[in-house]
Motif scaffolding. Structure first.
Motif, PDB file in Angstrom:
ATOM      1  N   GLY A 102      78.533  81.056  68.010  1.00  0.00           N
ATOM      2  CA  GLY A 102      78.065  79.694  68.224  1.00  0.00           C
ATOM      3  C   GLY A 102      79.099  78.647  67.877  1.00  0.00           C
ATOM      4  O   GLY A 102      78.793  77.450  67.883  1.00  0.00           O
ATOM      5  N   ARG A 143      74.618  81.792  76.765  1.00  0.00           N
ATOM      6  CA  ARG A 143      73.389  81.668  77.543  1.00  0.00           C
ATOM      7  C   ARG A 143      73.315  80.250  78.105  1.00  0.00           C
ATOM      8  O   ARG A 143      73.607  79.279  77.408  1.00  0.00           O
ATOM      9  CB  ARG A 143      72.175  81.980  76.681  1.00  0.00           C
ATOM     10  CG  ARG A 143      70.862  82.096  77.470  1.00  0.00           C
ATOM     11  CD  ARG A 143      69.744  82.527  76.550  1.00  0.00           C
ATOM     12  NE  ARG A 143      68.463  82.573  77.244  1.00  0.00           N
ATOM     13  CZ  ARG A 143      67.977  83.650  77.836  1.00  0.00           C
ATOM     14  NH1 ARG A 143      68.679  84.778  77.829  1.00  0.00           N
ATOM     15  NH2 ARG A 143      66.793  83.625  78.420  1.00  0.00           N
ATOM     16  N   MET A 146      71.439  77.515  76.089  1.00  0.00           N
ATOM     17  CA  MET A 146      72.110  76.982  74.901  1.00  0.00           C
ATOM     18  C   MET A 146      73.244  76.046  75.299  1.00  0.00           C
ATOM     19  O   MET A 146      73.406  74.961  74.708  1.00  0.00           O
ATOM     20  CB  MET A 146      72.643  78.116  74.021  1.00  0.00           C
ATOM     21  CG  MET A 146      73.457  77.623  72.840  1.00  0.00           C
ATOM     22  SD  MET A 146      73.992  78.921  71.712  1.00  0.00           S
ATOM     23  CE  MET A 146      72.507  79.121  70.730  1.00  0.00           C
ATOM     24  N   TYR A 199      70.448  74.257  64.030  1.00  0.00           N
ATOM     25  CA  TYR A 199      69.730  75.043  65.045  1.00  0.00           C
ATOM     26  C   TYR A 199      70.679  75.987  65.779  1.00  0.00           C
ATOM     27  O   TYR A 199      70.354  77.166  66.010  1.00  0.00           O
ATOM     28  CB  TYR A 199      69.047  74.106  66.039  1.00  0.00           C
ATOM     29  CG  TYR A 199      68.622  74.788  67.319  1.00  0.00           C
ATOM     30  CD1 TYR A 199      67.508  75.619  67.359  1.00  0.00           C
ATOM     31  CD2 TYR A 199      69.369  74.616  68.500  1.00  0.00           C
ATOM     32  CE1 TYR A 199      67.139  76.262  68.535  1.00  0.00           C
ATOM     33  CE2 TYR A 199      68.992  75.246  69.673  1.00  0.00           C
ATOM     34  CZ  TYR A 199      67.886  76.070  69.682  1.00  0.00           C
ATOM     35  OH  TYR A 199      67.531  76.718  70.836  1.00  0.00           O
ATOM     36  N   LEU A 200      71.860  75.485  66.142  1.00  0.00           N
ATOM     37  CA  LEU A 200      72.823  76.309  66.876  1.00  0.00           C
ATOM     38  C   LEU A 200      73.280  77.493  66.037  1.00  0.00           C
ATOM     39  O   LEU A 200      73.370  78.635  66.533  1.00  0.00           O
ATOM     40  CB  LEU A 200      74.023  75.466  67.295  1.00  0.00           C
ATOM     41  CG  LEU A 200      73.748  74.363  68.328  1.00  0.00           C
ATOM     42  CD1 LEU A 200      74.957  73.436  68.468  1.00  0.00           C
ATOM     43  CD2 LEU A 200      73.386  74.960  69.679  1.00  0.00           C
ATOM     44  N   THR A 203      70.296  79.994  65.592  1.00  0.00           N
ATOM     45  CA  THR A 203      70.041  80.712  66.841  1.00  0.00           C
ATOM     46  C   THR A 203      71.133  81.732  67.122  1.00  0.00           C
ATOM     47  O   THR A 203      70.854  82.869  67.533  1.00  0.00           O
ATOM     48  CB  THR A 203      69.939  79.710  68.009  1.00  0.00           C
ATOM     49  OG1 THR A 203      68.913  78.759  67.745  1.00  0.00           O
ATOM     50  CG2 THR A 203      69.620  80.433  69.313  1.00  0.00           C
ATOM     51  N   ALA A 204      72.401  81.340  66.894  1.00  0.00           N
ATOM     52  CA  ALA A 204      73.506  82.270  67.128  1.00  0.00           C
ATOM     53  C   ALA A 204      73.480  83.437  66.154  1.00  0.00           C
ATOM     54  O   ALA A 204      73.924  84.545  66.487  1.00  0.00           O
ATOM     55  CB  ALA A 204      74.831  81.522  67.020  1.00  0.00           C
ATOM     56  N   ILE A 206      70.617  84.700  64.826  1.00  0.00           N
ATOM     57  CA  ILE A 206      69.488  85.556  65.206  1.00  0.00           C
ATOM     58  C   ILE A 206      69.768  86.262  66.536  1.00  0.00           C
ATOM     59  O   ILE A 206      69.448  87.455  66.706  1.00  0.00           O
ATOM     60  CB  ILE A 206      68.204  84.707  65.302  1.00  0.00           C
ATOM     61  CG1 ILE A 206      67.841  84.130  63.928  1.00  0.00           C
ATOM     62  CG2 ILE A 206      67.041  85.553  65.830  1.00  0.00           C
ATOM     63  CD1 ILE A 206      66.662  83.175  63.960  1.00  0.00           C
ATOM     64  N   LYS A 207      70.349  85.532  67.475  1.00  0.00           N
ATOM     65  CA  LYS A 207      70.617  86.084  68.801  1.00  0.00           C
ATOM     66  C   LYS A 207      72.104  85.922  69.125  1.00  0.00           C
ATOM     67  O   LYS A 207      72.496  85.042  69.910  1.00  0.00           O
ATOM     68  CB  LYS A 207      69.766  85.369  69.859  1.00  0.00           C
ATOM     69  CG  LYS A 207      68.264  85.513  69.631  1.00  0.00           C
ATOM     70  CD  LYS A 207      67.470  84.734  70.693  1.00  0.00           C
ATOM     71  CE  LYS A 207      65.971  84.898  70.482  1.00  0.00           C
ATOM     72  NZ  LYS A 207      65.180  84.134  71.474  1.00  0.00           N
ATOM     73  N   TRP A 210      73.537  85.301  72.640  1.00  0.00           N
ATOM     74  CA  TRP A 210      73.438  83.986  73.272  1.00  0.00           C
ATOM     75  C   TRP A 210      74.725  83.180  73.096  1.00  0.00           C
ATOM     76  O   TRP A 210      74.990  82.259  73.875  1.00  0.00           O
ATOM     77  CB  TRP A 210      72.277  83.197  72.670  1.00  0.00           C
ATOM     78  CG  TRP A 210      70.931  83.574  73.200  1.00  0.00           C
ATOM     79  CD1 TRP A 210      70.535  84.806  73.643  1.00  0.00           C
ATOM     80  CD2 TRP A 210      69.804  82.719  73.370  1.00  0.00           C
ATOM     81  NE1 TRP A 210      69.234  84.790  74.045  1.00  0.00           N
ATOM     82  CE2 TRP A 210      68.753  83.503  73.896  1.00  0.00           C
ATOM     83  CE3 TRP A 210      69.564  81.383  73.119  1.00  0.00           C
ATOM     84  CZ2 TRP A 210      67.501  82.995  74.186  1.00  0.00           C
ATOM     85  CZ3 TRP A 210      68.307  80.853  73.389  1.00  0.00           C
ATOM     86  CH2 TRP A 210      67.285  81.654  73.922  1.00  0.00           C
ATOM     87  N   SER A 422      66.407  74.094  78.707  1.00  0.00           N
ATOM     88  CA  SER A 422      67.449  74.021  77.683  1.00  0.00           C
ATOM     89  C   SER A 422      67.235  72.897  76.690  1.00  0.00           C
ATOM     90  O   SER A 422      67.685  72.993  75.538  1.00  0.00           O
ATOM     91  CB  SER A 422      68.818  73.858  78.360  1.00  0.00           C
ATOM     92  OG  SER A 422      68.968  72.544  78.902  1.00  0.00           O
ATOM     93  N   PRO A 425      64.151  72.707  72.832  1.00  0.00           N
ATOM     94  CA  PRO A 425      64.372  72.772  71.374  1.00  0.00           C
ATOM     95  C   PRO A 425      64.967  71.493  70.810  1.00  0.00           C
ATOM     96  O   PRO A 425      64.643  71.095  69.682  1.00  0.00           O
ATOM     97  CB  PRO A 425      65.345  73.955  71.218  1.00  0.00           C
ATOM     98  CG  PRO A 425      65.238  74.734  72.477  1.00  0.00           C
ATOM     99  CD  PRO A 425      64.910  73.743  73.543  1.00  0.00           C
TER     100      PRO A 425
END
Length: 452
Positions: A102, A143, A146, A199-200, A203-204, A206-207, A210, A422, A425
């Protein structure tokens, strides 16, 4: 209810006509002015009263010296965009964060914050970030949701983080100090940026698929040592931000004078980077004229609309609707915020500011929130809450302008449905930031109180 509808039938008809007219695609400036004149005749308003509309426009709006700051800030943003500062800074930030998942998205968010404090032009910021970062992010395997989301959301920070054109207009509408609004908006703007980055990163984490890591060879193309590269690429924007915002917050210059400093500073920065030529100056001047004219035409149309709307009892209608709910001060504030959020789906921030704010501000100013604030303090807090709320109007469909700016530069690579998904969020994050500033007014009022 029947009595209410009969009493305010024409005022309600104006609102409905405005919403219907917007969906037709007719230019909003002419729609607002045309509806004002049309309903003046329908409401049998005496012709001499329309003369006061002209006096209000030319004597109260166009002669406002504060509005001179708008073309100057627009010019500053456009010259900065063309100076190449953003491109170099993005590459350097990518080197800094390229080793974490990320990292490129975080670099885009940070660049959005820096450029927001330097430009304040939403269209230019979104297009610039999109052209610079989107191809790289997609090539790196990000992704699409994102990549598009962080570009659109970061590009809209310029409407909140000073120097902001929206805050200049709000200061004129609400008759509060633009300098106080600039001070009050700084922490909320940085808070939104921090929420985006958090958030970025989460998210990066966890996933990670992405936001894959970059190829080291593509990140380290610049052989300049990283600390020196950061200093080199941040120095110009930092000095410009310090000159503009520092002069305002220190009380050395008014917002209009600071805007002139910023315009001159952007010219010198473009000259120092060898990007200043006749074509660049001509394009920036032409775009400044076009943007300023668009804003001014909307201001004129909205003034005509609001004057006739008030003459037909629209202000009393709004007051009755708000005070008749039986809600307390915070309940009424939440109701107004909800109304503005919904209007943001259909109207631009300029129309909402000039049509809605003059109607609801007198009601809010008289409310007792138990904060021990003066009426000016309440208006400053309220203005920043509205500004955060209106930032979502650039992202919420169907008329989120940032989404269409982004769609225009993707050249069919990304569908509009993907772009809509997109931003969800980031709209939620903006609402979280709004809630924090509503629950903790010190986030807005601490800096103005400290500096003053």
């Amino acid at each position: 209810m029947a009595e209410f509808l009969s009493e305010y039938a024409l005022a309600l008809a104006m609102i409905v006509s405005l919403l219907v007219g917007i969906f037709t695609g007719y230019p909003v400036a002419f729609l607002l002015g045309g509806l004002g004149i049309l309903f003046a005749f329908i409401g049998d308003i005496p012709l001499p009263f329309l003369g006061t509309v002209g006096s209000r426009i030319f004597g109260g709006v166009i002669e406002n010296w504060l509005l001179i700051a708008i073309p100057l800030f627009v010019f500053m943003g456009l010259m900065l965009e063309r100076s190449g500062v953003a491109q170099r800074l993005l590459l350097t930030l990518q080197r800094l964060f390229g080793r974490i998942h990320g990292g490129l998205a975080v670099s885009v968010a940070i660049l959005g914050i820096v450029m927001a404090a330097s430009t304040g032009i939403i269209g230019a910021s979104v297009v610039m970030l999109g052209l610079l970062a989107l191809p790289v992010m997609l090539k790196q395997g990000y992704r699409e949701e994102m990549a598009c989301g962080v570009i659109a959301a970061s590009g809209t920070l310029g409407i909140l983080i000073p120097p902001s054109i929206m805050l200049v207009l709000m200061g004129s509408i609400l008759q509060v100090s633009v300098g106080a609004l600039f001070k009050a908006a700084l922490l909320p703007g940085l808070l939104l940026g921090a929420l985006y980055i958090a958030y970025l990163l989460i998210t990066a984490w966890i996933k990670p698929e992405w936001a894959p890591l970059a190829d080291p060879d593509s990140v380290d193309t610049d052989t300049t040592p990283l600390p020196i590269a950061l200093l080199r690429d941040l120095l110009g924007p930092f000095l410009l931000i310090f000159a503009v915002l520092g002069s305002i917050m220190a009380g050395i210059a008014t917002p209009t004078e600071a805007a002139a400093i910023g315009a001159l500073g952007s010219l010198l920065l473009a000259l120092a980077t060898r990007s200043l030529d006749y074509r660049t100056l001509r394009d920036a001047t032409r775009e400044t004229s076009r943007t300023s004219a668009m804003i001014l035409f909307i201001v004129i149309g909205a003034t005509c609309f609001s004057v006739v709307f008030k003459r037909l009892g629209g202000d009393y209608m709004i007051e009755d609707l708000i005070t008749g709910t039986g809600l307390g001060p915070y309940g009424l504030l939440l109701l107004i915020m909800g109304l503005i959020f919904v209007l943001g789906f259909f109207l631009e921030w300029i129309e909402i500011s000039y049509v809605v704010l003059p109607l609801v501000a007198p009601v809010v100013e008289m409310l007792d929130f138990g904060l021990g604030l003066s009426s000016q303090g309440i208006l400053v807090w309220f203005a920043i809450l509205v500004a955060i709320n209106l930032q979502t109007s650039f992202l919420t469909p169907p008329f989120g302008y940032a989404l269409f700016y982004l769609k225009g530069i993707t050249e069919g690579q990304v569908s509009i449905g993907t772009i809509y998904r997109s931003i969800l969020p980031f709209v939620v994050l903006q609402l979280v930031g709004l809630a924090l500033c509503l629950l903790f007014p010190a986030l807005v009022l601490w800096l103005p109180g400290l500096i003053s």
